[in-house]
Write a protein that holds these residues in place. Sequence first.
Motif: not given
Length: 135
Positions: A135, A133, A127-130, A107-108, A72
């Motif tokens: 989910v 993108q 939960v981490l994502r660019k 990021w979100e 993270y």
Amino acid sequence: MRAVVLLVAALLSFALPALAADDVANAQSVIRAQEEAFRRDDAAAAYSYAAPGIRQIFPQADIFMSMVKHAYTPVYRHKSFEFGEAQTAGGQVAQRVHIVDDNGEAWEALYTLEQQPDGSLKIIGCVLRKAGQAV
């Protein structure tokens, strides 16, 4: 009698959003406190906001901190960290956080917090994502 029922219904309709707003404010306070602990490299403080289930997976603060540093990184180190939309249901709060990492990438993060038996909120997941993108 009908007037009393209507009055109670009206009061409840105003009280429930206030409770939800308090839950969101409390959740944001927990997330912000953990984010500040990461910034200070205070593993014990950061770990204190993790729910018991997370503590079972990562049984020591330094193990937890190592996982955060590697998995993270945008949460651990960033240029900006801003709260987005939040939802509450059944003693849980889901809070979106918009992050810009040290490289300028967006990021979100979606944090989920759960009310504990003592009434506190603890983080049960992130939960981490660019940004952009699915989910």
